[in-house]
Design a protein around this motif. Structure first.
Motif, short mmCIF file in Angstrom:
data_model
loop_
_atom_site.label_atom_id
_atom_site.label_comp_id
_atom_site.label_asym_id
_atom_site.label_seq_id
_atom_site.Cartn_x
_atom_site.Cartn_y
_atom_site.Cartn_z
N SER A 79 1.01 -1.29 0.39
CA SER A 79 0.33 0.08 -0.11
C SER A 79 1.21 1.48 0.12
N SER A 80 1.59 1.25 0.71
CA SER A 80 2.46 2.45 0.64
C SER A 80 3.40 2.39 -0.51
N VAL A 83 0.09 3.71 -2.76
CA VAL A 83 0.33 5.39 -2.46
C VAL A 83 1.77 6.25 -3.25
N ASN A 86 1.08 6.62 -6.84
CA ASN A 86 -0.72 6.83 -7.17
C ASN A 86 -0.61 5.99 -7.67
N HIS A 88 -3.06 4.04 -6.40
CA HIS A 88 -3.72 3.79 -5.00
C HIS A 88 -5.65 3.44 -5.73
N ARG A 90 -8.86 4.02 -7.23
CA ARG A 90 -9.81 4.86 -7.78
C ARG A 90 -11.19 4.68 -8.74
N ALA A 111 -5.03 12.11 -2.01
CA ALA A 111 -4.13 11.75 -1.15
C ALA A 111 -4.37 12.40 0.20
N VAL A 114 -5.76 9.63 2.07
CA VAL A 114 -5.44 9.35 2.54
C VAL A 114 -4.35 8.89 3.70
N ILE A 160 3.43 5.14 5.11
CA ILE A 160 1.80 5.87 4.13
C ILE A 160 1.14 6.53 4.40
N ARG A 163 3.45 8.86 2.98
CA ARG A 163 4.27 8.87 1.16
C ARG A 163 3.26 9.74 0.56
N ALA A 164 1.21 9.33 1.52
CA ALA A 164 0.49 10.57 1.08
C ALA A 164 0.44 11.32 0.78
N LEU A 167 2.92 12.76 -1.99
CA LEU A 167 2.38 12.82 -3.27
C LEU A 167 1.75 13.93 -2.99
#
Length: 194
Positions: A79-80, A83, A86, A88, A90, A111, A114, A160, A163-164, A167
């Motif tokens: 997941s990390s 993210v 980009n 994830h 949607r 982002a 998240v 995570i 990372r978001a 982003l």
């Protein structure tokens, strides 16, 4: 003669005038290597358990508990990486349609949401870890302290969330992948072409 199927047509080359994808401050290779290591551990544990069951009609009692923990950790680490890139989940109809300004705004909003979710998850799971330590909870399978497993949830949740946030700061643009690793099937197909 019929027209070629657009789904089999190779993807268009990247626009040379567009700026290159920004690099992440923390290399994405960390998540990539953690994924490889966790998958290797899962394979080794499962293979060892199969061999023991086959030759002795018994099994290692700890393998199921450790395997479940590793699968959860694998999902969080992946997941990390998703993210940061980009990638994830949607609804592409909304996220990838319309003007570029709208797409970028939706990516930044996604982002931010998240990041908020995983900050909340880190805070709540830190309380869970504290309760595991305070009450001396042990794991149901092998009886080790439960916090050995639960401590990783707030740690990876913070990763995570960071990372978001990265982003978001990049304006919704995904971090560049490691140039040595192919990142999509299209790249693999282009490399195989003579």
């Amino acid at each position: 003669m019929s027209a070629p199927d657009p789904s089999t047509r190779p993807p268009a080359a990247a626009d040379p005038s567009s700026p290159p994808a920004p690099q992440a401050r923390v290399p994405l290779a960390i998540e990539d290597w953690l994924t490889v290591i966790i998958m290797a551990l899962l394979a080794l544990i499962t293979f060892a358990n199969v061999l023991v069951r086959y030759f002795t009609d018994a099994s290692f009692a700890w393998t199921e508990e450790v395997s479940v923990f590793l699968m959860i950790l694998l999902a969080m680490v992946a997941s990390s990486a998703a993210v940061a890139r980009n990638r994830h989940i949607r609804i592409e109809f909304f996220a990838d349609s319309g003007p570029e300004k709208r797409q970028r705004a939706l990516a930044i909003l996604g982002a931010a949401l998240v990041a908020l979710l995983f900050i909340l998850m880190a805070a709540l799971s830190a309380r869970l870890v504290w309760d595991d330590i305070r009450y001396g909870e042990t794991s149901p399978g092998i009886g080790v302290p439960q916090w050995w497993y639960s401590i990783w949830l707030p740690i990876v949740s913070i990763a995570i969330a960071l990372r978001a946030i990265g982003l978001m700061l990049r304006g919704g643009r995904p971090a560049a992948d490691n140039p040595e690793l192919p990142s999509s099937p299209e790249i693999l197909d282009e490399e195989r072409a003579p």
